[in-house]
Design a protein around this motif. Structure first.
Motif, PDB file in Angstrom:
ATOM      1  N   ARG A 166       0.836  -1.205   0.000  1.00 12.50           N
ATOM      2  CA  ARG A 166       0.000   0.000   0.000  1.00 12.50           C
ATOM      3  C   ARG A 166       0.875   1.261   0.000  1.00 12.50           C
ATOM      4  O   ARG A 166       0.620   2.212  -0.725  1.00 12.50           O
ATOM      5  N   SER A 170       2.614   1.776  -3.491  1.00 16.53           N
ATOM      6  CA  SER A 170       1.757   2.342  -4.529  1.00 16.53           C
ATOM      7  C   SER A 170       1.482   3.814  -4.251  1.00 16.53           C
ATOM      8  O   SER A 170       1.285   4.596  -5.176  1.00 16.53           O
ATOM      9  N   ALA A 171       1.450   4.193  -2.975  1.00 21.19           N
ATOM     10  CA  ALA A 171       1.193   5.591  -2.644  1.00 21.19           C
ATOM     11  C   ALA A 171       2.413   6.460  -2.916  1.00 21.19           C
ATOM     12  O   ALA A 171       2.271   7.640  -3.224  1.00 21.19           O
ATOM     13  N   THR A 172       3.604   5.891  -2.807  1.00 27.48           N
ATOM     14  CA  THR A 172       4.798   6.701  -3.016  1.00 27.48           C
ATOM     15  C   THR A 172       5.258   6.716  -4.462  1.00 27.48           C
ATOM     16  O   THR A 172       6.019   7.580  -4.849  1.00 27.48           O
ATOM     17  N   ASP A 184       1.799   8.292  -9.712  1.00 29.86           N
ATOM     18  CA  ASP A 184       0.653   7.976 -10.552  1.00 29.86           C
ATOM     19  C   ASP A 184      -0.291   9.162 -10.468  1.00 29.86           C
ATOM     20  O   ASP A 184      -0.889   9.415  -9.418  1.00 29.86           O
ATOM     21  N   ASP A 186      -3.207   9.670 -11.505  1.00 27.49           N
ATOM     22  CA  ASP A 186      -4.616   9.364 -11.303  1.00 27.49           C
ATOM     23  C   ASP A 186      -4.887   8.647  -9.987  1.00 27.49           C
ATOM     24  O   ASP A 186      -6.029   8.290  -9.702  1.00 27.49           O
ATOM     25  N   ALA A 187      -3.864   8.403  -9.181  1.00 29.91           N
ATOM     26  CA  ALA A 187      -4.041   7.634  -7.948  1.00 29.91           C
ATOM     27  C   ALA A 187      -4.898   8.374  -6.935  1.00 29.91           C
ATOM     28  O   ALA A 187      -5.584   7.750  -6.138  1.00 29.91           O
ATOM     29  N   SER A 188      -4.908   9.690  -6.949  1.00 30.79           N
ATOM     30  CA  SER A 188      -5.652  10.430  -5.938  1.00 30.79           C
ATOM     31  C   SER A 188      -7.075  10.755  -6.374  1.00 30.79           C
ATOM     32  O   SER A 188      -7.817  11.376  -5.619  1.00 30.79           O
ATOM     33  N   LEU A 189      -7.488  10.340  -7.576  1.00 32.51           N
ATOM     34  CA  LEU A 189      -8.834  10.631  -8.052  1.00 32.51           C
ATOM     35  C   LEU A 189      -9.850   9.693  -7.410  1.00 32.51           C
ATOM     36  O   LEU A 189      -9.594   8.502  -7.238  1.00 32.51           O
ATOM     37  N   THR A 190     -11.006  10.254  -7.091  1.00 33.70           N
ATOM     38  CA  THR A 190     -12.102   9.397  -6.634  1.00 33.70           C
ATOM     39  C   THR A 190     -12.718   8.728  -7.858  1.00 33.70           C
ATOM     40  O   THR A 190     -12.421   9.093  -8.999  1.00 33.70           O
ATOM     41  N   GLU A 220     -14.518  11.280  -9.947  1.00 37.16           N
ATOM     42  CA  GLU A 220     -13.585  12.140 -10.703  1.00 37.16           C
ATOM     43  C   GLU A 220     -12.982  11.396 -11.885  1.00 37.16           C
ATOM     44  O   GLU A 220     -12.822  11.956 -12.961  1.00 37.16           O
TER      45      GLU A 220
END
Length: 129
Positions: A24, A27-29, A32, A34-38, A41
């Motif tokens: 986890r 992938s956050a670091t 990307d 588009d990773a923060s899009l809901t 969105e």
């Protein structure tokens, strides 16, 4: 396994005093956009049209009129004029004949230098054949 103190730890091994990275965290670091899009969105972004990218080379399209200023404001001749103004200012600075020329020499050299900076951003002359 001991390492010399100046070498950083390998990517899989956490730094001293830090917890190991989970999938986890990895992938956050990693980057990307588009990773923060809901989900909403992401659906809205998928429906947006993609931007149309024009030809960025600056070559005119067949039938396109070339602006008259594009023929006048080309780099080569104007750089020569700016170089001439700088040369004139240096000559005015070094001549022993007139105090008036000497008084204006710095400003002349400064104007020539500023002109050269501006003119160096003009487009190159096109070889239209």
């Amino acid at each position: 396994m001991t390492r010399p103190p100046h070498t950083p730890p390998p990517q899989d091994e956490p730094a001293p005093g830090h917890a190991p990275l989970t999938d986890r965290h990895r992938s956050a670091t990693s980057f990307d956009p588009d990773a923060s899009l809901t989900n909403a969105e992401a659906r809205a972004e998928a429906g947006l049209p993609r931007p149309w990218v024009e030809d960025t080379t600056g070559t005119p399209v067949a039938g396109e009129a070339i602006h008259p200023a594009a023929r006048i404001f080309v780099r080569g001749p104007w750089e020569m004029v700016a170089t001439g103004v700088i040369t004139l200012g240096v000559f005015m600075l070094m001549q022993p004949f007139s105090i008036a020329l000497y008084s204006w020499s710095f400003l002349t050299t400064l104007v020539g230098t500023g002109m050269f900076i501006v003119v160096s951003h003009f487009p190159e002359r096109r070889n239209d054949g």
